[in-house]
Write an enzyme that holds these catalytic residues in place. Structure first.
Site, PDB file in Angstrom:
ATOM      1  N   CYS A   2       0.816  -1.215   0.000  1.00 55.80           N
ATOM      2  CA  CYS A   2       0.000   0.000   0.000  1.00 55.80           C
ATOM      3  C   CYS A   2       0.846   1.261   0.000  1.00 55.80           C
ATOM      4  O   CYS A   2       1.948   1.283   0.534  1.00 55.80           O
ATOM      5  CB  CYS A   2      -0.883   0.029   1.236  1.00 55.80           C
ATOM      6  SG  CYS A   2      -1.921  -1.406   1.411  1.00 55.80           S
ATOM      7  N   ARG A  27       5.272  -0.058  -6.185  1.00 58.16           N
ATOM      8  CA  ARG A  27       5.259  -0.834  -4.951  1.00 58.16           C
ATOM      9  C   ARG A  27       4.353  -2.069  -5.048  1.00 58.16           C
ATOM     10  O   ARG A  27       4.418  -2.936  -4.182  1.00 58.16           O
ATOM     11  CB  ARG A  27       4.800   0.048  -3.784  1.00 58.16           C
ATOM     12  CG  ARG A  27       5.744   1.214  -3.534  1.00 58.16           C
ATOM     13  CD  ARG A  27       5.166   2.132  -2.511  1.00 58.16           C
ATOM     14  NE  ARG A  27       5.046   1.477  -1.228  1.00 58.16           N
ATOM     15  CZ  ARG A  27       5.994   1.449  -0.304  1.00 58.16           C
ATOM     16  NH1 ARG A  27       7.136   2.042  -0.530  1.00 58.16           N
ATOM     17  NH2 ARG A  27       5.812   0.844   0.837  1.00 58.16           N
ATOM     18  N   TRP A  74      -2.969  -2.730  -1.520  1.00 53.07           N
ATOM     19  CA  TRP A  74      -2.540  -4.109  -1.787  1.00 53.07           C
ATOM     20  C   TRP A  74      -3.347  -4.943  -0.804  1.00 53.07           C
ATOM     21  O   TRP A  74      -3.111  -4.891   0.397  1.00 53.07           O
ATOM     22  CB  TRP A  74      -1.048  -4.212  -1.530  1.00 53.07           C
ATOM     23  CG  TRP A  74      -0.397  -5.483  -1.987  1.00 53.07           C
ATOM     24  CD1 TRP A  74       0.065  -5.769  -3.236  1.00 53.07           C
ATOM     25  CD2 TRP A  74      -0.076  -6.622  -1.182  1.00 53.07           C
ATOM     26  NE1 TRP A  74       0.632  -7.016  -3.254  1.00 53.07           N
ATOM     27  CE2 TRP A  74       0.567  -7.565  -2.017  1.00 53.07           C
ATOM     28  CE3 TRP A  74      -0.280  -6.951   0.164  1.00 53.07           C
ATOM     29  CZ2 TRP A  74       1.009  -8.801  -1.554  1.00 53.07           C
ATOM     30  CZ3 TRP A  74       0.156  -8.188   0.621  1.00 53.07           C
ATOM     31  CH2 TRP A  74       0.793  -9.094  -0.242  1.00 53.07           C
ATOM     32  N   ASN A 100      -2.143   2.427   5.672  1.00 54.85           N
ATOM     33  CA  ASN A 100      -1.206   1.332   5.387  1.00 54.85           C
ATOM     34  C   ASN A 100      -1.006   0.554   6.681  1.00 54.85           C
ATOM     35  O   ASN A 100      -0.921   1.178   7.744  1.00 54.85           O
ATOM     36  CB  ASN A 100       0.159   1.872   4.961  1.00 54.85           C
ATOM     37  CG  ASN A 100       0.147   2.461   3.569  1.00 54.85           C
ATOM     38  OD1 ASN A 100      -0.877   2.430   2.895  1.00 54.85           O
ATOM     39  ND2 ASN A 100       1.275   3.007   3.164  1.00 54.85           N
ATOM     40  N   GLY A 101      -0.875  -0.748   6.586  1.00 55.73           N
ATOM     41  CA  GLY A 101      -0.641  -1.538   7.796  1.00 55.73           C
ATOM     42  C   GLY A 101      -1.810  -2.466   8.054  1.00 55.73           C
ATOM     43  O   GLY A 101      -2.685  -2.649   7.200  1.00 55.73           O
ATOM     44  N   GLU A 491      20.668 -15.986  -6.528  1.00 57.61           N
ATOM     45  CA  GLU A 491      20.077 -14.723  -6.965  1.00 57.61           C
ATOM     46  C   GLU A 491      19.612 -14.815  -8.424  1.00 57.61           C
ATOM     47  O   GLU A 491      18.545 -14.307  -8.777  1.00 57.61           O
ATOM     48  CB  GLU A 491      21.108 -13.596  -6.762  1.00 57.61           C
ATOM     49  CG  GLU A 491      20.684 -12.220  -7.229  1.00 57.61           C
ATOM     50  CD  GLU A 491      19.438 -11.671  -6.551  1.00 57.61           C
ATOM     51  OE1 GLU A 491      18.909 -12.294  -5.614  1.00 57.61           O
ATOM     52  OE2 GLU A 491      18.961 -10.613  -6.999  1.00 57.61           O
ATOM     53  N   LYS A 495      15.771 -14.206  -9.584  1.00 55.93           N
ATOM     54  CA  LYS A 495      15.398 -13.200 -10.595  1.00 55.93           C
ATOM     55  C   LYS A 495      14.528 -13.842 -11.667  1.00 55.93           C
ATOM     56  O   LYS A 495      13.514 -13.298 -12.060  1.00 55.93           O
ATOM     57  CB  LYS A 495      16.632 -12.574 -11.256  1.00 55.93           C
ATOM     58  CG  LYS A 495      17.443 -11.622 -10.408  1.00 55.93           C
ATOM     59  CD  LYS A 495      16.787 -10.287 -10.143  1.00 55.93           C
ATOM     60  CE  LYS A 495      15.945 -10.295  -8.923  1.00 55.93           C
ATOM     61  NZ  LYS A 495      16.530 -10.038  -7.635  1.00 55.93           N
ATOM     62  N   GLU A 498      10.983 -14.793 -10.307  1.00 59.66           N
ATOM     63  CA  GLU A 498      10.033 -13.748  -9.918  1.00 59.66           C
ATOM     64  C   GLU A 498       9.523 -12.922 -11.081  1.00 59.66           C
ATOM     65  O   GLU A 498       8.384 -12.459 -11.028  1.00 59.66           O
ATOM     66  CB  GLU A 498      10.567 -12.867  -8.784  1.00 59.66           C
ATOM     67  CG  GLU A 498      11.771 -12.061  -9.064  1.00 59.66           C
ATOM     68  CD  GLU A 498      12.280 -11.318  -7.836  1.00 59.66           C
ATOM     69  OE1 GLU A 498      11.515 -11.014  -6.928  1.00 59.66           O
ATOM     70  OE2 GLU A 498      13.486 -11.015  -7.815  1.00 59.66           O
ATOM     71  N   HIS A 514      23.955 -34.596  -5.479  1.00 62.33           N
ATOM     72  CA  HIS A 514      23.251 -35.130  -4.305  1.00 62.33           C
ATOM     73  C   HIS A 514      21.735 -35.019  -4.454  1.00 62.33           C
ATOM     74  O   HIS A 514      21.021 -35.043  -3.455  1.00 62.33           O
ATOM     75  CB  HIS A 514      23.727 -34.411  -3.047  1.00 62.33           C
ATOM     76  CG  HIS A 514      25.198 -34.576  -2.805  1.00 62.33           C
ATOM     77  ND1 HIS A 514      25.757 -35.785  -2.445  1.00 62.33           N
ATOM     78  CD2 HIS A 514      26.226 -33.709  -2.936  1.00 62.33           C
ATOM     79  CE1 HIS A 514      27.073 -35.645  -2.327  1.00 62.33           C
ATOM     80  NE2 HIS A 514      27.379 -34.392  -2.631  1.00 62.33           N
ATOM     81  N   LYS A 613       6.969  -4.289  -3.900  1.00 66.15           N
ATOM     82  CA  LYS A 613       8.343  -3.833  -3.795  1.00 66.15           C
ATOM     83  C   LYS A 613       8.832  -3.887  -2.355  1.00 66.15           C
ATOM     84  O   LYS A 613       9.940  -4.280  -2.077  1.00 66.15           O
ATOM     85  CB  LYS A 613       8.459  -2.413  -4.350  1.00 66.15           C
ATOM     86  CG  LYS A 613       9.867  -1.836  -4.294  1.00 66.15           C
ATOM     87  CD  LYS A 613      10.836  -2.657  -5.145  1.00 66.15           C
ATOM     88  CE  LYS A 613      12.267  -2.219  -5.031  1.00 66.15           C
ATOM     89  NZ  LYS A 613      13.195  -3.245  -5.497  1.00 66.15           N
TER      90      LYS A 613
HETATM   91  C1  F6R Z   1      13.741  -9.848  -5.014  1.00 62.67           C
HETATM   92  C2  F6R Z   1      13.349  -8.853  -4.039  1.00 62.67           C
HETATM   93  C3  F6R Z   1      12.968  -9.320  -2.683  1.00 62.67           C
HETATM   94  C4  F6R Z   1      13.576  -8.379  -1.641  1.00 62.67           C
HETATM   95  C5  F6R Z   1      13.076  -8.733  -0.237  1.00 62.67           C
HETATM   96  C6  F6R Z   1      13.740  -7.869   0.822  1.00 62.67           C
HETATM   97  O1  F6R Z   1      14.055  -9.255  -6.242  1.00 62.67           O
HETATM   98  O2  F6R Z   1      13.340  -7.691  -4.329  1.00 62.67           O
HETATM   99  O3  F6R Z   1      13.346 -10.626  -2.462  1.00 62.67           O
HETATM  100  O4  F6R Z   1      14.962  -8.468  -1.723  1.00 62.67           O
HETATM  101  O5  F6R Z   1      11.687  -8.558  -0.169  1.00 62.67           O
HETATM  102  O6  F6R Z   1      13.525  -6.520   0.579  1.00 62.67           O
HETATM  103  P1  F6R Z   1      14.407  -5.412   1.280  1.00 62.67           P
HETATM  104  O7  F6R Z   1      15.785  -5.544   0.775  1.00 62.67           O
HETATM  105  O8  F6R Z   1      13.765  -4.111   0.880  1.00 62.67           O
HETATM  106  O9  F6R Z   1      14.332  -5.661   2.757  1.00 62.67           O
END
Ligand code: F6R
Length: 618
Positions: A2, A27, A74, A100-101, A491, A495, A498, A514, A613
């Site tokens: 949100c 976001r 959201w 928000n929350g 990583e 990527k 997601e 394994h 985000k």
């Molecule tokens: C993946 C991604 C998430 C964030 C995770 C932590 O691309 O963006 O896995 O890394 O939600 O977010 P932060 O770093 O903002 O605490």
């Protein structure tokens, strides 16, 4: 997740709010709305769907006023719908609230307010807040209280009834030009302009208007009119606002000539690395300078163990940090998922230093881990990108990434900035704990070269674009790397999954035999993250094993590695760099791969499904 915006000033509130909501779109959200206040009336437009739809609705039927609040929702309580979208009205429409929350006791409050005759339209926990404030306004018909203070008083009386987290912005029909906002566990920032004030859950929403900001603390309530800004803490009374300056240019959050924010942020990485290291390398002592850490060399010598807590991509960066710090500083490091650390009560001792890592500085699990470490009396430090964020302010010290706003939901430039900052940390700790000058200097020179190396690694883009077509209809992929490159494999897999929704798993290369080797078939590509290193020969054998089973191989390797190139179906060459910065050059082609595969598959790259985000709920 949100987002909140607010405006009180002299311009059309609807236009300022719409611009702010557009800047919050990254976001992740499912519905949106705004309310404005004009001539003793609240005007409301809200709907499920994108900000673009709200804009169309407002073009068809504009709303007046120079004071208003807006929201991107959201969904948590109740599905995305026009009714559940914020703002919510309280009483008989005298109050409008965005939130928000999560309010944990909303069921009990709903029952109480219903018994008092309040009627609910939505399934949200937020509507409870709107009615609660409306009820306090009615109870407060005290002639002693100046009209201008009524809303603030009603809010101050309502807040203690709420259990949970909130960032709130509230309008009252009879309080022209006034926004009251409150924060508990969900960020809010006030923008200070010329005869105008703005409010947002995220500074990117208001940056084009002003770079002068006041970050609110938990427990603070703010009263905003075009010409006044008053802050009070719910328990401690008036607070003098501290004005900070946003240190990035507002156009840092603009897309510019790029097709997606993710693409822009991948390409920005040479500059990101430059910014992360700027002013932090000290050649004469072959070390790093990290003033914000608030640690004397004596305190560093006293540390016996480091615990990193983080989520997602930040967790992967922390894992690189573990390898780097153990190698350069000979200090044991553990990397914990923040959500696990928080509740599993790990044994820590007096000589443990807890670090949390977060791009946003607002991730609920990571913030929770930080609070838990603090509650137990451990010293805490944070590695954070967003200046003034909750985590940055709650830690006892830390290091900023200086990566500028990261808008694409999939984190890219924050990862490389985190890795660079962790390398600085490893160098700093190492040099205090016995790393020889020459080794320190070699690390420092590697970091100095990192921006140029990253620029070269990004030149793989045309090759990656071709390789992407091989993944277009893949259902599953393996990513393998060892040592410092194992977290990079994780990583790369994250990527890909997601943003392109292809299932992908990361493993240490040698783990393949394994279990995961059972997955190898001609339809399942394996990505080897394999720049040259001491264990390269072993990696080449692992590649041969996959090849023998008919698995397609994509290898990220050192330029000129003829053997690797011969074994791989697709070879993505990265520059020959010291091991310390190999994770940086190796991650670039993997980020580009995820980007181009998602693009070919027509995915919504900057707003992948179900993701937000900044994950501000547990
Ligand atoms: C993946 C991604 C998430 C964030 C995770 C932590 O691309 O963006 O896995 O890394 O939600 O977010 P932060 O770093 O903002 O605490």
């Amino acid at each position: 997740m949100c987002g909140i915006v607010g405006y009180t000033g002299h311009e059309s509130a609807a236009s300022v709010l719409l611009a702010g909501l557009r800047r919050l779109e990254y976001r992740g959200y499912d519905s949106t709305g705004i309310a404005s206040l004009h001539d003793g009336r609240l005007h409301l437009r809200k709907l499920a769907g994108r900000v673009r739809r709200l804009e169309e609705a407002l073009a068809e039927s504009p709303i007046p006023g120079a004071c208003g609040i807006g929201h991107t929702r959201w969904a948590t309580h109740g599905p995305p719908s026009d009714i559940n979208a914020h703002p919510h009205l309280g009483g008989e429409g005298e109050v409008a609230v965005v939130h928000n929350g999560v309010i944990e006791n909303h069921d009990a409050l709903r029952a109480e307010l219903s018994a008092d005759g309040f009627t609910f339209q939505s399934q949200t926990d937020t509507e409870v807040i709107a009615h609660l404030i409306a009820r306090e306004l009615r109870l407060l018909r005290d002639p002693q209280i100046p009209r201008a203070d009524l809303l603030l008083n009603a809010v101050l009386r309502a807040l203690p009834r709420l259990e949970g987290t909130y960032g709130l912005a509230i309008l009252h029909r009879d309080s022209p030009g006034l926004i009251v906002a409150a924060r508990q566990g969900s960020p809010l920032v006030v923008g200070v302009g010329e005869h105008e004030h703005l409010l947002a859950s995220d500074a990117t929403a208001i940056a084009p208007h002003t770079r002068q900001v006041v970050f609110l603390e938990d427990g603070e309530v703010v009263r905003l009119t075009p010409d006044s800004l008053q802050i009070a803490h719910v328990n401690r009374g008036p607070v003098t606002p501290r004005i900070d300056r946003i240190d990035w240019a507002p156009d840092a959050a603009e897309l510019g000539p790029h097709d997606h924010y993710m693409q822009k942020e991948i390409r920005e990485q040479p500059e990101t690395l430059r910014n992360a290291c700027r002013g932090r390398l000290r050649r004469d002592q072959a070390t790093a300078v990290l003033g914000g850490l608030n640690l004397t060399p004596r305190q560093v010598r006293h540390i016996r163990r480091i615990v990193f807590a983080a989520c997602g991509t930040s967790w992967h960066a922390a894992l690189v940090g573990e390898y780097l710090i153990e190698r350069l500083a000979r200090l044991p490091v553990e990397v914990e998922y923040a959500s696990e650390f928080r509740y599993r009560n790990p044994p820590l001792d007096d000589r443990t230093l807890v670090f949390v890592l977060s791009q946003s500085g607002e991730t609920a699990d990571t913030l929770g881990a930080l609070h838990e470490a603090k509650r137990r009396g451990f010293p805490t430090r944070a590695i954070v990108n967003t200046v003034g964020s909750s985590i940055a302010r709650a830690a006892d010290g830390g290091i900023y990434l200086h990566a500028g706003p990261e808008i694409g939901v999939a984190s890219t430039k924050a990862f490389s900035a985190q890795v660079a900052v962790l390398a600085l940390l490893a160098l700093y700790f190492g040099r205090i704990r016995g790393l020889p000058f020459v080794d320190g200097l070699a690390a420092l020179e590697a970091l100095e070269f990192a921006p140029e190396a990253m620029a070269q690694a990004l030149q793989t883009e045309p090759l990656v674009r071709d390789a992407a077509s091989r993944f277009q209809s893949t259902r599953s992929a393996l990513f393998l790397g060892r040592d410092l490159l194992y977290p990079v494999a994780l990583e790369g897999a994250l990527k890909l999954k997601e943003i392109s929704y292809i299932h992908a798993e990361g493993y240490p290369t040698a783990e393949m035999k394994h279990g995961p080797i059972a997955l190898i078939d001609p339809e399942t590509p394996t990505v080897f993250v394999a720049p040259r290193g001491p264990l390269h020969a072993k990696t080449l054998s692992n590649i041969a094993e996959v090849k023998a089973r008919g698995g397609p191989i994509l290898a990220v390797g050192t330029q000129g590695d003829a053997e690797l190139q011969r074994l791989a179906d697709v070879f993505l060459p990265v520059p020959d760099v010291p091991e310390l910065i190999q994770p940086l050059v190796a991650v670039a082609p993997l980020q580009l791969l995820a980007y181009h595969v998602a693009r070919l598959r027509g995915c919504d790259i900057d707003k992948p499904r179900n993701l937000a985000k900044s994950v501000t709920v547990e």
